[in-house]
Design a protein around this motif. Structure first.
Motif, PDB file in Angstrom:
ATOM      1  N   UNK A 123       0.836  -1.199   0.000  1.00  0.00           N
ATOM      2  CA  UNK A 123       0.000   0.000   0.000  1.00  0.00           C
ATOM      3  C   UNK A 123       0.876   1.257   0.000  1.00  0.00           C
ATOM      4  N   UNK A 124       1.939   1.235   0.786  1.00  0.00           N
ATOM      5  CA  UNK A 124       2.815   2.400   0.870  1.00  0.00           C
ATOM      6  C   UNK A 124       3.533   2.694  -0.431  1.00  0.00           C
ATOM      7  N   UNK A 125       4.145   1.672  -1.024  1.00  0.00           N
ATOM      8  CA  UNK A 125       4.901   1.941  -2.253  1.00  0.00           C
ATOM      9  C   UNK A 125       3.968   2.354  -3.387  1.00  0.00           C
ATOM     10  N   UNK A 126       2.738   1.843  -3.360  1.00  0.00           N
ATOM     11  CA  UNK A 126       1.777   2.204  -4.405  1.00  0.00           C
ATOM     12  C   UNK A 126       1.279   3.638  -4.214  1.00  0.00           C
ATOM     13  N   UNK A 127       0.906   3.994  -2.994  1.00  0.00           N
ATOM     14  CA  UNK A 127       0.311   5.315  -2.754  1.00  0.00           C
ATOM     15  C   UNK A 127       1.353   6.435  -2.778  1.00  0.00           C
ATOM     16  N   UNK A 128       2.593   6.150  -2.451  1.00  0.00           N
ATOM     17  CA  UNK A 128       3.622   7.185  -2.449  1.00  0.00           C
ATOM     18  C   UNK A 128       4.219   7.426  -3.838  1.00  0.00           C
ATOM     19  N   UNK A 129       4.044   6.498  -4.746  1.00  0.00           N
ATOM     20  CA  UNK A 129       4.701   6.581  -6.049  1.00  0.00           C
ATOM     21  C   UNK A 129       4.383   7.883  -6.787  1.00  0.00           C
ATOM     22  N   UNK A 130       3.138   8.348  -6.676  1.00  0.00           N
ATOM     23  CA  UNK A 130       2.730   9.541  -7.435  1.00  0.00           C
ATOM     24  C   UNK A 130       3.481  10.797  -6.992  1.00  0.00           C
ATOM     25  N   UNK A 131       4.019  10.792  -5.773  1.00  0.00           N
ATOM     26  CA  UNK A 131       4.752  11.965  -5.282  1.00  0.00           C
ATOM     27  C   UNK A 131       6.155  12.046  -5.870  1.00  0.00           C
ATOM     28  N   UNK A 132       6.659  10.935  -6.385  1.00  0.00           N
ATOM     29  CA  UNK A 132       8.016  10.912  -6.925  1.00  0.00           C
ATOM     30  C   UNK A 132       8.052  11.397  -8.368  1.00  0.00           C
ATOM     31  N   UNK A 133       9.110  12.121  -8.699  1.00  0.00           N
ATOM     32  CA  UNK A 133       9.368  12.431 -10.096  1.00  0.00           C
ATOM     33  C   UNK A 133       9.697  11.129 -10.837  1.00  0.00           C
ATOM     34  N   UNK A 134       9.424  11.030 -12.123  1.00  0.00           N
ATOM     35  CA  UNK A 134       9.927   9.880 -12.882  1.00  0.00           C
ATOM     36  C   UNK A 134      11.439   9.761 -12.695  1.00  0.00           C
ATOM     37  N   UNK A 135      11.885   8.596 -12.346  1.00  0.00           N
ATOM     38  CA  UNK A 135      13.292   8.409 -12.026  1.00  0.00           C
ATOM     39  C   UNK A 135      13.621   8.681 -10.571  1.00  0.00           C
ATOM     40  N   UNK A 136      12.621   9.134  -9.789  1.00  0.00           N
ATOM     41  CA  UNK A 136      12.836   9.392  -8.374  1.00  0.00           C
ATOM     42  C   UNK A 136      13.121   8.116  -7.595  1.00  0.00           C
ATOM     43  N   UNK A 137      13.706   8.279  -6.414  1.00  0.00           N
ATOM     44  CA  UNK A 137      14.196   7.157  -5.618  1.00  0.00           C
ATOM     45  C   UNK A 137      13.267   6.873  -4.441  1.00  0.00           C
ATOM     46  N   UNK A 138      12.973   5.607  -4.249  1.00  0.00           N
ATOM     47  CA  UNK A 138      12.279   5.116  -3.057  1.00  0.00           C
ATOM     48  C   UNK A 138      13.271   4.275  -2.264  1.00  0.00           C
ATOM     49  N   UNK A 139      13.452   4.593  -0.987  1.00  0.00           N
ATOM     50  CA  UNK A 139      14.357   3.838  -0.120  1.00  0.00           C
ATOM     51  C   UNK A 139      13.634   3.531   1.182  1.00  0.00           C
ATOM     52  N   UNK A 140      13.366   2.250   1.426  1.00  0.00           N
ATOM     53  CA  UNK A 140      12.614   1.855   2.620  1.00  0.00           C
ATOM     54  C   UNK A 140      13.260   0.628   3.254  1.00  0.00           C
ATOM     55  N   UNK A 141      13.254   0.582   4.582  1.00  0.00           N
ATOM     56  CA  UNK A 141      13.612  -0.653   5.269  1.00  0.00           C
ATOM     57  C   UNK A 141      12.336  -1.294   5.788  1.00  0.00           C
TER      58      UNK A 141
END
Length: 251
Positions: A123-141
């Motif tokens: 749910x988190x990676x799906x809902x947060x994706x729209x806030x990132x620029x294309x090519x933006x980085x997601x880093x989660x533990x």
């Protein structure tokens, strides 16, 4: 007194509210490719009292929005960031991680150490994706099984406490299915749990019992936390946090 009071009193004095380490944050930064890029805008979601936020600010000099739903934690973060000389890079935001209002495609990176479980990994990676620029980085533990099979009591505990716990291959497949390409992964070593998180927590547990006069609620709360520690000490070979670094693909 309720469980939230206990959680705040337990975790607010601590440097970390979950397993992690400055060296591990720096390793994730290195894998992310963010180093050396000027003018970055980053959200650190579920930042707690700011261990990862401060490490990011020191390494990247980015414009960081530190997000947590507990104002008490954010106040402590501001004090610590000021003492570390990086407060000018940080803006705090009291908000729930499932109710964020960042502009679409406005962030170069989203960081979240040990917190995405609150709304679930997928749910988190799906809902947060729209806030990132294309090519933006997601880093989660994220809590991650290290083996395909586990001792029954460990499996039962974490499957009850966090049903989305899974192997790294499952988490990577979820990233790929939700518009990301994985670019890095590593497992947090034991010192991130024991030295950086559980040992300081155990000291705070003792003080918590005294503060609440060893009430039944406090004793039950402390017992549950100690049970988690005992399980980790016995079965550290089977579970940890995996640190996942991924890049948002274009739509």
């Amino acid at each position: 007194m309720d469980e939230m009071d206990l959680l705040i009193d337990l975790h607010k004095p601590a440097f970390r509210q979950g397993p992690g380490g400055d060296a591990e944050t720096k390793r994730a930064i290195s894998l992310s490719g963010l180093s050396g890029r000027p003018g970055l805008k980053i959200a650190d979601i579920g930042c707690g009292t700011g261990a990862s936020t401060i490490a990011l600010a020191k390494s990247l000099k980015a414009d960081i929005t530190a997000v947590d739903f507990l104002p008490d934690f954010l106040s402590e973060l501001e004090k610590r960031a000021d003492a570390a000389g990086v407060l000018q890079h940080i803006t705090t935001l009291a908000a729930s991680m499932d109710g964020l209002s960042f502009e679409p495609s406005s962030l170069d990176a989203i960081w979240s150490e040990g917190a995405i479980y609150n709304i679930g990994f997928e749910n988190g990676i799906r809902s947060w994706r729209s806030f990132l620029k294309p090519g933006g980085i997601l880093a989660v533990s994220e809590l991650t099984w290290l083996t395909q099979e586990r001792p029954a009591e460990l499996n039962e505990h974490w499957s009850r406490e966090y049903p989305e716990v899974a192997t790294a291959s499952t988490k990577i497949a979820q990233l790929e299915a939700n518009g990301y390409t994985p670019i890095g992964y590593f497992v947090l070593p034991e010192h991130c749990w024991l030295d950086n998180y559980y040992r300081p927590m155990q000291e705070n547990l003792k003080a918590l019992l005294e503060k609440y006069d060893r009430s039944e609620m406090a004793r039950s709360f402390v017992a549950a936390e100690q049970r988690e520690i005992d399980l980790y000490e016995q079965y550290a070979a089977f579970v940890s946090y995996g640190f996942f670094i991924a890049r948002r693909l274009p739509d």
